[in-house]
Design an enzyme around this catalytic site. Structure first.
Site, mmCIF file in Angstrom:
data_model
loop_
_atom_site.group_PDB
_atom_site.id
_atom_site.type_symbol
_atom_site.label_atom_id
_atom_site.label_comp_id
_atom_site.label_asym_id
_atom_site.label_seq_id
_atom_site.Cartn_x
_atom_site.Cartn_y
_atom_site.Cartn_z
ATOM 1 C CE LYS A 4 -5.182 -6.859 2.687
ATOM 2 N NZ LYS A 4 -6.223 -5.827 2.778
ATOM 3 C CD GLN B 182 -9.295 -5.209 5.077
ATOM 4 O OE1 GLN B 182 -8.092 -5.355 5.062
ATOM 5 N NE2 GLN B 182 -10.044 -5.368 3.992
ATOM 6 C CG ASP C 72 -4.206 -0.254 1.438
ATOM 7 O OD1 ASP C 72 -3.812 -1.025 0.530
ATOM 8 O OD2 ASP C 72 -5.352 -0.294 1.916
#
Ligand code: NAP
Length: 288
Positions: free
Chosen positions: A58, A102, A125
């Protein structure tokens, strides 16, 4: 077994590249207008090899798209409070426009509490309660990236969910649940299946649009699929294997995503697009 023609592939790499190219141009434009480049902060707890790879990937994508990334690596031993403290700092930091925590973060951490420490205007996200609620009500906000990528892929291939029966297998907060809400928002009739669903195969066979988000390799096969259905395989299991048995499914489906190269690239593209959008809003740059 009734057979249809071999399914058309729903490639995600082409559409994802186009989204990233647009985001990259916008990021460069924001930098030119304001002197500040969009910045995504990534937070990693521990050293789970898959998570390390995802974060590295990413960040590399960000760099190629004129988006700065700032990485925060925390030891696996960090507790919920320690993690929340770091995320709150990033939420308060004007130089950070998007935050990605994450996951998984480890069983000893209250993951939901950690997600909620992300400021909604930096939740690129789409993991906070605020973002989920806004998405469900059809209000402006950031969507969970994989569901957002799936919706863009459907659009790209001219699939209008209105009036279709969409079956989502899986109900996780980041994937199954939100993709069902987005499909509902586009007027599909949505059925969720999960580990306690009775008669799963019979329900899956009714799907005009099938989203597999189970996390079990080749869990759904061609025999489960309605001829001509649109099959979205969001699964990503070790060995580059999806949740759908691609070979048998492609003989029944009308459209099908490959694994890899289907949903995965779209997820990252949406993350980058939302980071650039967050920066534009924060820096007061009108939609470019
Ligand atoms: P998850 O949190 O483990 O959720 C899995 C879901 O599948 C749960 O809702 C579970 O039901 C359901 N399930 C498990 N076994 C089942 C069974 N036998 N029958 C019916 N339902 C069953 O997983 P996730 O995070 O949503 O991820 C799902 C898959 O998508 C994984 O392969 C993951 O790697 C992949 N993924 C891909 C991307 C991407 O960018 N391509 C992003 C995220 C995830 P219960 O709720 O009842 O337990």
């Amino acid at each position: 077994m009734a057979r249809t023609r071999t399914a058309r592939l729903m490639d995600g790499t082409g559409p994802a590249s186009r989204i990233i190219a647009t985001s990259s141009a916008t990021a460069a434009e924001i930098h030119r207008h304001t002197g500040t480049a969009p910045c995504l902060a990534t937070v990693l707890v521990g050293e789970n090899p898959a998570s390390v790879t995802y974060v590295r990937m990413k960040r590399a994508r960000c760099e190629r798209a004129a988006i700065r990334s700032r990485h925060v690596s925390l030891p696996a031993s960090v507790g919920t409070n320690g993690l929340i403290e770091r995320i709150t700092e990033l939420s308060d930091d004007p130089g950070v426009h998007g935050i990605l925590l994450q996951h998984p973060v480890g069983p000893h951490i209250d993951e939901r509490a950690a997600f909620e420490a992300i400021a909604p205007d930096k939740d690129v996200d789409g993991v906070t309660t605020h973002s989920f609620a806004a998405m469900s009500f059809g209000l402006p906000g950031f969507v969970s990236c994989t569901p957002g990528g799936i919706m863009r892929l459907l659009e790209e291939y001219g699939v209008d969910p209105a009036g279709k029966h969409a079956v989502v297998v899986g109900r996780s907060p980041i994937l199954g649940k939100p993709v069902g809400m987005l499909l509902l928002g586009r007027n599909a009739t949505v059925t969720y299946c999960h580990s306690r669903t009775a008669g799963l195969a019979g329900i899956v066979r009714q799907a005009d649009i099938l989203v597999a988000a189970v996390g079990r390799p080749r869990f759904l096969t061609g025999a489960d699929i309605k001829p001509g259905a649109v099959v979205i395989d969001a699964g990503y299991n070790p060995g580059n294997v999806g949740d759908v048995d691609f070979e048998s499914a492609r003989d029944r489906a009308g459209l099908i995503t490959p694994v890899p190269g289907g949903v995965g690239p779209m997820t990252i593209a949406v993350l980058l697009a939302q980071t650039v959008e967050a920066a534009a809003r924060r820096l007061g740059v009108p939609r470019l």
